[in-house]
Design a protein around this motif. Structure first.
Motif, PDB file in Angstrom:
ATOM      1  N   PRO A  55      -8.831 -15.625 -26.425  1.00 12.13           N
ATOM      2  CA  PRO A  55      -8.093 -16.776 -26.262  1.00 12.13           C
ATOM      3  C   PRO A  55      -7.481 -17.278 -27.625  1.00 12.13           C
ATOM      4  N   LYS A  56      -8.303 -17.350 -28.637  1.00 12.86           N
ATOM      5  CA  LYS A  56      -7.959 -17.919 -29.958  1.00 12.86           C
ATOM      6  C   LYS A  56      -6.599 -17.073 -30.864  1.00 12.86           C
ATOM      7  N   GLN A  57      -6.838 -15.959 -30.379  1.00 12.45           N
ATOM      8  CA  GLN A  57      -5.863 -14.769 -31.207  1.00 12.45           C
ATOM      9  C   GLN A  57      -4.443 -15.419 -31.062  1.00 12.45           C
ATOM     10  N   LYS A  58      -3.746 -15.360 -32.072  1.00 12.40           N
ATOM     11  CA  LYS A  58      -2.206 -15.655 -31.908  1.00 12.40           C
ATOM     12  C   LYS A  58      -1.584 -14.224 -31.763  1.00 12.40           C
ATOM     13  N   VAL A  59      -0.915 -14.067 -30.608  1.00 12.83           N
ATOM     14  CA  VAL A  59      -0.355 -12.752 -30.140  1.00 12.83           C
ATOM     15  C   VAL A  59       1.019 -12.877 -29.952  1.00 12.83           C
ATOM     16  N   ILE A  60       1.993 -12.066 -30.779  1.00 12.84           N
ATOM     17  CA  ILE A  60       3.267 -12.063 -30.557  1.00 12.84           C
ATOM     18  C   ILE A  60       3.728 -10.491 -30.041  1.00 12.84           C
ATOM     19  N   VAL A  61       4.465 -10.755 -28.811  1.00  9.68           N
ATOM     20  CA  VAL A  61       5.056  -9.234 -28.348  1.00  9.68           C
ATOM     21  C   VAL A  61       6.453  -9.076 -28.657  1.00  9.68           C
ATOM     22  N   PHE A  86       3.608 -15.735 -21.306  1.00 13.45           N
ATOM     23  CA  PHE A  86       3.324 -16.812 -21.916  1.00 13.45           C
ATOM     24  C   PHE A  86       2.472 -17.817 -20.875  1.00 13.45           C
ATOM     25  N   SER A  87       2.176 -17.366 -19.837  1.00 16.32           N
ATOM     26  CA  SER A  87       1.180 -18.124 -18.719  1.00 16.32           C
ATOM     27  C   SER A  87      -0.173 -18.050 -19.350  1.00 16.32           C
ATOM     28  N   VAL A  88      -0.320 -16.867 -20.092  1.00 17.45           N
ATOM     29  CA  VAL A  88      -1.806 -16.455 -20.448  1.00 17.45           C
ATOM     30  C   VAL A  88      -2.083 -16.802 -21.930  1.00 17.45           C
ATOM     31  N   GLY A  89      -1.038 -17.289 -22.516  1.00 10.18           N
ATOM     32  CA  GLY A  89      -1.368 -17.903 -23.910  1.00 10.18           C
ATOM     33  C   GLY A  89      -0.465 -16.966 -25.155  1.00 10.18           C
ATOM     34  N   VAL A  90       0.076 -16.158 -24.679  1.00  8.78           N
ATOM     35  CA  VAL A  90       0.751 -15.389 -25.742  1.00  8.78           C
ATOM     36  C   VAL A  90       1.813 -16.572 -26.770  1.00  8.78           C
TER      37      VAL A  90
END
Length: 211
Positions: free
Chosen positions: A73-79, A93-97
């Motif tokens: 959850p703390k990892q910054k993810v960009i798709v 986005f609802s799960v934190g992306v």
């Protein structure tokens, strides 16, 4: 800056290496398992995780990204999706992306995206923001009736899918076999007129408000 990149496309990979800043190090991974194991071993050492979503396994990859966000959850993810999907964007986005960009984004644009993400905001682009505004003004009960025909067990499976759990994880959580989970999913897809896990997860989120 060290970035883990889940990328199976050589052309996109070459482009990413050309547009990142000179002090950036891109580490390539080509499978979900490789990404998961790398983050598990050194999750704090990567500033970002870039993920290229290819057409062939788009829905499957979206759900794998959901699983990654749940596990880290703390990892910054960009798709970087290779196709436009508002449903997938909302799901992610609802799960934190943290952001969504075009695979061949320009150098200056990527720099802007990263500065926005670093400030704690999300980058989704104009189309996503417009869709989000439309959804926020829609009645909360929309689509919920499509789940009313499900049995209690099927609702449990649908809820688990909305949380990004795999069939194996659902089976363990519910104390049933993976084969039974698959049977439940087949029935759920038919009753709700959904075609895959992504569509079902989005539908279930309207009831369970998963974040």
């Amino acid at each position: 800056m060290k970035t883990l990149c889940w990328n199976t496309d050589d052309a996109v990979w070459k482009h990413w290496n050309q547009i990142v800043s000179v002090d950036s190090l891109l580490v390539r991974a080509e499978t979900f398992e490789e990404v998961y194991q790398t983050l598990e071993a050194a999750s704090s050492s990567f500033t970002y995780c870039f993920i290229y979503l290819e057409d062939k396994f788009f829905s499957k990859q979206v759900e794998e990204v959901v699983a990654l966000c749940s596990a880290f959850p703390k990892q910054k993810v960009i798709v970087f999706p290779n196709q436009s999907s508002q449903a997938a964007a909302l799901r992610l986005f609802s799960v934190g992306v943290s952001g969504q960009c075009a695979p061949y984004i320009g150098k200056e644009q990527l720099s802007l995206v990263l500065s926005v993400v670093d400030s704690g905001e999300i980058w989704g682009g104009k189309a996503f923001i417009q869709q989000l505004i439309m959804q926020s003004t829609a009645p909360a009960e929309i689509h919920n009736d499509e789940l009313d025909d499900l049995s209690e067990r099927e609702l449990d499976v649908a809820h688990s899918v909305s949380k990004g759990l795999s069939n194996k994880q659902i089976a363990l959580e519910m104390g049933i076999t993976e084969r039974t989970v698959k049977a439940h999913l087949t029935s759920i897809f038919k009753k709700t007129n959904t075609k895959d896990r992504l569509a079902l997860a989005l539908l279930a989120q309207t009831r369970y408000a998963v974040h």
